[in-house]
Design a protein around this motif. Structure first.
Motif, mmCIF file in Angstrom:
data_model
loop_
_atom_site.group_PDB
_atom_site.id
_atom_site.type_symbol
_atom_site.label_atom_id
_atom_site.label_comp_id
_atom_site.label_asym_id
_atom_site.label_seq_id
_atom_site.Cartn_x
_atom_site.Cartn_y
_atom_site.Cartn_z
ATOM 1 N N UNK A 39 0.621 -3.767 -7.459
ATOM 2 C CA UNK A 39 -0.188 -2.902 -6.603
ATOM 3 C C UNK A 39 0.163 -3.094 -5.126
ATOM 4 N N UNK A 40 0.284 -2.015 -4.393
ATOM 5 C CA UNK A 40 0.506 -2.113 -2.944
ATOM 6 C C UNK A 40 1.926 -1.730 -2.564
ATOM 7 N N UNK A 41 2.058 -1.145 -1.365
ATOM 8 C CA UNK A 41 3.387 -0.657 -0.957
ATOM 9 C C UNK A 41 4.418 -1.778 -0.871
ATOM 10 N N UNK A 42 4.022 -2.968 -0.359
ATOM 11 C CA UNK A 42 5.064 -3.991 -0.175
ATOM 12 C C UNK A 42 5.597 -4.472 -1.525
ATOM 13 N N UNK A 43 4.740 -4.514 -2.544
ATOM 14 C CA UNK A 43 5.231 -4.918 -3.870
ATOM 15 C C UNK A 43 6.143 -3.849 -4.465
ATOM 16 N N UNK A 44 5.791 -2.586 -4.265
ATOM 17 C CA UNK A 44 6.623 -1.510 -4.822
ATOM 18 C C UNK A 44 7.972 -1.470 -4.083
ATOM 19 N N UNK A 45 7.944 -1.753 -2.787
ATOM 20 C CA UNK A 45 9.208 -1.806 -2.029
ATOM 21 C C UNK A 45 10.081 -2.950 -2.560
ATOM 22 N N UNK B 211 8.296 8.175 0.758
ATOM 23 C CA UNK B 211 9.634 7.703 0.386
ATOM 24 C C UNK B 211 9.625 7.054 -0.999
ATOM 25 N N UNK B 212 8.567 6.290 -1.285
ATOM 26 C CA UNK B 212 8.488 5.623 -2.591
ATOM 27 C C UNK B 212 8.295 6.648 -3.715
ATOM 28 N N UNK B 213 7.504 7.684 -3.429
ATOM 29 C CA UNK B 213 7.283 8.723 -4.439
ATOM 30 C C UNK B 213 8.613 9.437 -4.746
ATOM 31 N N UNK B 214 9.350 9.755 -3.687
ATOM 32 C CA UNK B 214 10.631 10.461 -3.875
ATOM 33 C C UNK B 214 11.608 9.591 -4.667
ATOM 34 N N UNK C 283 -10.900 -5.021 -3.938
ATOM 35 C CA UNK C 283 -12.108 -4.372 -3.420
ATOM 36 C C UNK C 283 -11.706 -3.172 -2.564
ATOM 37 N N UNK C 284 -10.599 -3.362 -1.863
ATOM 38 C CA UNK C 284 -10.106 -2.313 -0.989
ATOM 39 C C UNK C 284 -8.804 -1.781 -1.612
ATOM 40 N N UNK C 285 -8.899 -0.758 -2.483
ATOM 41 C CA UNK C 285 -7.745 -0.376 -3.303
ATOM 42 C C UNK C 285 -6.500 -0.021 -2.492
ATOM 43 N N UNK C 286 -5.328 -0.375 -3.047
ATOM 44 C CA UNK C 286 -4.072 -0.009 -2.408
ATOM 45 C C UNK C 286 -3.862 1.492 -2.585
ATOM 46 N N UNK C 287 -2.939 2.033 -1.816
ATOM 47 C CA UNK C 287 -2.693 3.480 -1.906
ATOM 48 C C UNK C 287 -1.757 3.826 -3.052
ATOM 49 N N UNK D 103 -1.464 -13.326 -10.472
ATOM 50 C CA UNK D 103 -0.136 -13.907 -10.239
ATOM 51 C C UNK D 103 0.716 -12.916 -9.457
ATOM 52 N N UNK D 104 0.728 -11.680 -9.923
ATOM 53 C CA UNK D 104 1.565 -10.656 -9.278
ATOM 54 C C UNK D 104 1.168 -10.519 -7.810
ATOM 55 N N UNK D 105 -0.152 -10.489 -7.567
ATOM 56 C CA UNK D 105 -0.628 -10.356 -6.184
ATOM 57 C C UNK D 105 -0.131 -11.532 -5.336
ATOM 58 N N UNK D 106 -0.254 -12.745 -5.896
ATOM 59 C CA UNK D 106 0.128 -13.940 -5.129
ATOM 60 C C UNK D 106 1.641 -14.019 -4.898
ATOM 61 N N UNK D 107 2.446 -13.387 -5.753
ATOM 62 C CA UNK D 107 3.904 -13.437 -5.537
ATOM 63 C C UNK D 107 4.313 -12.570 -4.344
ATOM 64 N N UNK D 108 3.480 -11.629 -3.958
ATOM 65 C CA UNK D 108 3.780 -10.703 -2.845
ATOM 66 C C UNK D 108 5.120 -9.988 -3.050
ATOM 67 N N UNK D 109 5.493 -9.766 -4.307
ATOM 68 C CA UNK D 109 6.726 -9.022 -4.582
ATOM 69 C C UNK D 109 7.860 -9.906 -5.090
ATOM 70 N N UNK D 110 7.731 -11.229 -4.921
ATOM 71 C CA UNK D 110 8.818 -12.117 -5.364
ATOM 72 C C UNK D 110 8.963 -12.111 -6.887
ATOM 73 N N UNK D 111 7.978 -11.601 -7.609
ATOM 74 C CA UNK D 111 8.115 -11.483 -9.073
ATOM 75 C C UNK D 111 9.332 -10.633 -9.419
ATOM 76 N N UNK D 112 9.702 -9.707 -8.517
ATOM 77 C CA UNK D 112 10.840 -8.825 -8.788
ATOM 78 C C UNK D 112 12.174 -9.463 -8.365
ATOM 79 N N UNK D 113 12.087 -10.551 -7.609
ATOM 80 C CA UNK D 113 13.314 -11.160 -7.078
ATOM 81 C C UNK D 113 13.698 -12.443 -7.817
ATOM 82 N N UNK D 114 12.714 -13.161 -8.325
ATOM 83 C CA UNK D 114 12.963 -14.490 -8.899
ATOM 84 C C UNK D 114 13.151 -14.412 -10.415
#
Ligand SMILES: C[S@@+](CC[C@H](N)C(=O)[O-])C[C@H]1O[C@@H](n2cnc3c(N)ncnc32)[C@H](O)[C@@H]1O
Length: 268
Positions: A36-42, A68-71, A95-99, A162-173
């Motif tokens: 969830x969240x733009x930085x994780x999708x990036x 850009x992410x949608x495209x 609580x504050x949903x991502x876009x 876990x995914x939230x805490x990785x801040x996107x590193x789940x896709x790199x490691x």
């Protein structure tokens, strides 16, 4: 290029199926997870992970990044869903949903056949806390590690916390899952130091010259390392502590070790 579908019903089957991925059983059965969240999708995009489904909220297209992410997702063949704010709120674990959020296939790695001399890996025995695991994956990425090995019954690396805490590193490691027996075979052929970070260690973790490739071994939050796992180590080190506490938090101890071992290979 896929068409965008618009969903406003909270009871839509696609929405219910995505929501169900908050449960471990569902993630296990489908092999999918939500980020969830733009930085994780990036981070997913930059590491070659295409979502099966990309979901964004009504107002999200005001952001050029989200457009850009949608495209990108459409071009890459993902199903793209535009949903109402109410539906997004139902899907979000915040609580504050991502876009924007993506549904991805879980990818686990195998140990590489050949380990580079300057590589460092970290192995976690029976890690239980998803937040600790995510933080360790993120820190391993930051410290330039080769991968993370999960030994035995660990918490789910694809759980939302876990995914939230990785801040996107789940896709790199690379994440490798093994039994203790399989880890014993890895240990036997590991070409460098296998360092247990252990409360019984007599060496200060800052005093050793590490011999690469290094494999750092950490115990679980409750009981620590089992004797069987600790016996596989070529060295046992301790992180000094003052005060009355008997140990450091697992993620903190892991971070200190990873940065110490990699100290001469990390530059600002
Ligand atoms: C919360 S501790 C577990 C404490 C557990 N009661 C034990 O006896 O190991 C989780 C893991 O972090 C590492 N750890 C935490 N503090 C440490 C320290 N001061 N020195 C070395 N390792 C430490 C060890 O790998 C430990 O197994």
């Amino acid at each position: 290029m896929s068409d965008i579908k618009v969903i406003t019903s909270l009871t839509n089957d696609r929405i219910k199926a995505i929501r169900a991925l908050e449960h471990r059983k569902e993630r296990k059965e489908t092999g999918m997870f939500v980020a969830e969240g733009t930085s994780l999708i990036i981070s997913a995009r930059d590491n070659g992970h295409v979502p099966e489904t990309l979901v964004y909220g009504d107002g999200a297209t005001e952001s050029g990044i989200v457009r850009g992410l949608i495209a990108w997702a459409q071009k890459a063949g993902a199903d793209v869903l535009q949903v109402s704010e109410a539906v997004l709120g139902k899907l979000s674990s915040k609580d504050n949903p991502s876009t924007v959020l993506g549904v991805f296939k879980q990818r686990l790695a195998q140990m590489p056949e050949k380990i580079a001399t300057d590589a460092t890996w970290i192995a976690l025995e029976e890690v239980r806390d998803p937040g600790n695991l995510g933080t360790i994956i993120r820190t391993a990425d930051a410290a330039g590690l080769g991968g993370v090995v999960l030994i035995g019954t660990c918490c789910d690396p694809f759980a939302p916390e876990t995914i939230r805490a990785t801040m996107g590193s789940i896709f790199a490691m690379p994440i490798v899952k093994v039994s203790l027996e399989e880890f014993a075979s890895i240990a036997k052929t590991w070409p460098g130091d296998l360092i247990a970070t252990h409360l019984d260690g007599s060496d200060d973790y800052r005093a050793r010259a590490y011999r690469g490739p290094e494999l750092i071994l950490m115990g679980s939050e409750g009981p620590g390392l089992t004797d069987e796992a600790a016996a596989l180590a070529t060295a046992k080190v301790k992180i000094p502590m003052s005060g009355a506490l008997d140990s450091l938090n697992l993620a903190i101890a892991s971070a200190l070790m990873m940065y110490q071992v990699r100290a001469d290979r990390l530059k600002v």
